[in-house]
Design a protein around this motif. Sequence first.
Motif, mmCIF file in Angstrom:
data_model
loop_
_atom_site.group_PDB
_atom_site.id
_atom_site.type_symbol
_atom_site.label_atom_id
_atom_site.label_comp_id
_atom_site.label_asym_id
_atom_site.label_seq_id
_atom_site.Cartn_x
_atom_site.Cartn_y
_atom_site.Cartn_z
ATOM 1 N N TYR A 163 0.848 -1.270 -0.017
ATOM 2 C CA TYR A 163 0.009 -0.111 -0.037
ATOM 3 C C TYR A 163 0.868 1.315 0.000
ATOM 4 O O TYR A 163 1.892 1.446 0.901
ATOM 5 C CB TYR A 163 -1.004 0.016 1.305
ATOM 6 N N VAL A 164 0.649 2.061 -0.892
ATOM 7 C CA VAL A 164 1.589 3.515 -0.990
ATOM 8 C C VAL A 164 0.652 4.617 -0.573
ATOM 9 O O VAL A 164 -0.506 4.871 -1.012
ATOM 10 C CB VAL A 164 1.956 3.527 -2.266
ATOM 11 N N PHE A 165 1.361 5.210 0.395
ATOM 12 C CA PHE A 165 0.411 6.532 0.759
ATOM 13 C C PHE A 165 1.644 7.718 0.565
ATOM 14 O O PHE A 165 2.918 7.383 0.409
ATOM 15 C CB PHE A 165 -0.019 6.445 1.999
ATOM 16 N N GLN A 166 1.116 8.769 0.871
ATOM 17 C CA GLN A 166 2.141 9.894 0.919
ATOM 18 C C GLN A 166 2.521 10.538 2.448
ATOM 19 O O GLN A 166 1.300 10.632 3.146
ATOM 20 C CB GLN A 166 1.949 11.071 0.145
ATOM 21 N N TYR A 167 3.780 10.855 2.947
ATOM 22 C CA TYR A 167 3.809 11.251 4.214
ATOM 23 C C TYR A 167 5.052 12.560 3.911
ATOM 24 O O TYR A 167 6.098 12.244 3.293
ATOM 25 C CB TYR A 167 4.512 10.158 4.939
ATOM 26 N N LYS A 168 4.574 13.703 4.231
ATOM 27 C CA LYS A 168 5.308 14.791 3.843
ATOM 28 C C LYS A 168 5.707 15.125 2.487
ATOM 29 O O LYS A 168 6.852 15.527 2.137
ATOM 30 C CB LYS A 168 6.752 14.780 4.747
ATOM 31 N N GLY A 169 4.720 14.738 1.504
ATOM 32 C CA GLY A 169 4.866 14.857 0.245
ATOM 33 C C GLY A 169 5.851 13.649 -0.401
ATOM 34 O O GLY A 169 5.873 13.653 -1.615
ATOM 35 N N GLU A 170 6.050 12.705 0.146
ATOM 36 C CA GLU A 170 6.918 11.860 -0.415
ATOM 37 C C GLU A 170 5.952 10.592 -0.324
ATOM 38 O O GLU A 170 5.320 9.993 0.653
ATOM 39 C CB GLU A 170 8.388 11.344 0.314
ATOM 40 N N ASP A 171 6.261 9.393 -1.407
ATOM 41 C CA ASP A 171 5.767 8.212 -1.386
ATOM 42 C C ASP A 171 6.342 7.368 -0.185
ATOM 43 O O ASP A 171 7.521 7.162 -0.364
ATOM 44 C CB ASP A 171 5.641 7.580 -2.613
ATOM 45 N N VAL A 172 5.391 6.698 0.446
ATOM 46 C CA VAL A 172 5.803 5.807 1.376
ATOM 47 C C VAL A 172 5.082 4.233 0.948
ATOM 48 O O VAL A 172 3.783 4.371 0.924
ATOM 49 C CB VAL A 172 5.620 6.125 2.851
#
Length: 62
Positions: free
Chosen positions: A15-24
Amino acid sequence: MDNKITIRSDRKDDYVFQYKGEDVTLKAGSILSIADGLSEVVLPTCVMKIVKNLIVIKDDAK
């Protein structure tokens, strides 16, 4: 005040989400914690369950 949240994946795939504008990438079946809460987190649409400070990521929304 404790803003820490935990995100757990119950998915069979990553599962890919964004944290501080970066993909995690949250690997299938794994858990991660974010110390500063959800203010910098963007979670793409999916089925999820939220219990206090735990977010359980399920399958894609249909």
